[in-house]
Design an enzyme around this catalytic site. Structure first.
Site, mmCIF file in Angstrom:
data_model
loop_
_atom_site.group_PDB
_atom_site.id
_atom_site.type_symbol
_atom_site.label_atom_id
_atom_site.label_comp_id
_atom_site.label_asym_id
_atom_site.label_seq_id
_atom_site.Cartn_x
_atom_site.Cartn_y
_atom_site.Cartn_z
ATOM 1 N N GLY A 285 26.064 33.438 41.200
ATOM 2 C CA GLY A 285 27.190 32.570 41.512
ATOM 3 C C GLY A 285 28.304 33.372 42.147
ATOM 4 C CB CYS B 73 32.111 39.009 36.173
ATOM 5 S SG CYS B 73 33.204 38.386 37.472
HETATM 6 ZN ZN ZN Z 1 32.590 36.306 37.958
#
Ligand code: ZN
Length: 204
Positions: A77, A122
């Site tokens: 993502g 992340c």
């Molecule tokens: Zn992230």
């Protein structure tokens, strides 16, 4: 290939080993992608993105480029803020064989009371893996790149990625959603992370 493997490496040694298994071309593309992804400390990661109002060719192009960066970074993502664009736009792909989904101006319409914890990484926080508890099911209202309305009903990993990216659009990071202990450890890892491409892991 890393994105076929949903289990993130459990140690620095394991991450290094995975990294060495990448072919040189994949590794070079990944290095290039991380040069355009903003990292921890960049103020854009703490800013709230603005609604998209023009659904034009430039927007479609932006979404396409983001999909490519996400793919090259071996991520699942990516939010526009992570590449320095203050648009409420995100892309994701949980199943490596599926097309990249483009979500614009997302609004969380409903989230289940059922929640579950899972380790999250992340792309903007190299080397960080922290436990985040989130609703298991969500319903999100949004637009596609042509401005057509979308209703996304997602569960499990898809719901998690959507929530992770929507957080990015509000300047919220996984560091804000984990325990104090894990946040402390993560901050230490960020300080110790050497320059260059971060170790492999599941990132979004
Ligand atoms: Zn992230």
């Amino acid at each position: 290939m890393a994105h076929d493997d949903p289990i993130p490496p459990r140690s620095a040694e394991e991450a290094e080993e995975l990294q060495e298994r990448l072919d040189p071309e994949t590794r070079a593309r990944r290095d290039a992608a991380f040069k355009v992804i903003r990292g921890y400390g960049d103020p854009v990661l703490r800013s709230r993105a603005l609604d998209v109002e023009r659904f034009d060719a430039a927007l479609a192009d932006e979404a396409r480029r983001m999909g490519q960066v996400m793919h090259d970074a071996l991520g699942i993502g990516l939010a526009a803020t992570q590449v320095g664009v203050m648009h409420r736009l995100l892309v994701y792909r949980v199943d490596p064989d599926a097309p990249v989904a483009t979500i614009i101006n997302p609004v969380l319409e409903w989230a289940s009371e059922e929640r579950e914890p899972m380790d999250e990484g992340c792309l903007s926080l190299p080397g960080v893996l922290v436990e985040v508890e989130r609703p298991v099911h969500v319903r999100v209202r949004a637009s596609d790149e042509r401005g057509e309305g979308l209703l996304v009903e997602a569960s499990g990993l898809e719901a998690r990625v959507l929530q992770h990216e929507m957080d990015h659009l509000d300047g919220v990071l996984i560091l804000d959603r984990t325990s104090r202990d894990q946040r402390k450890q993560a901050m230490r890892a960020l300080r110790e992370a050497s320059a260059g491409t971060p170790p492999l892991g599941v990132g979004a």
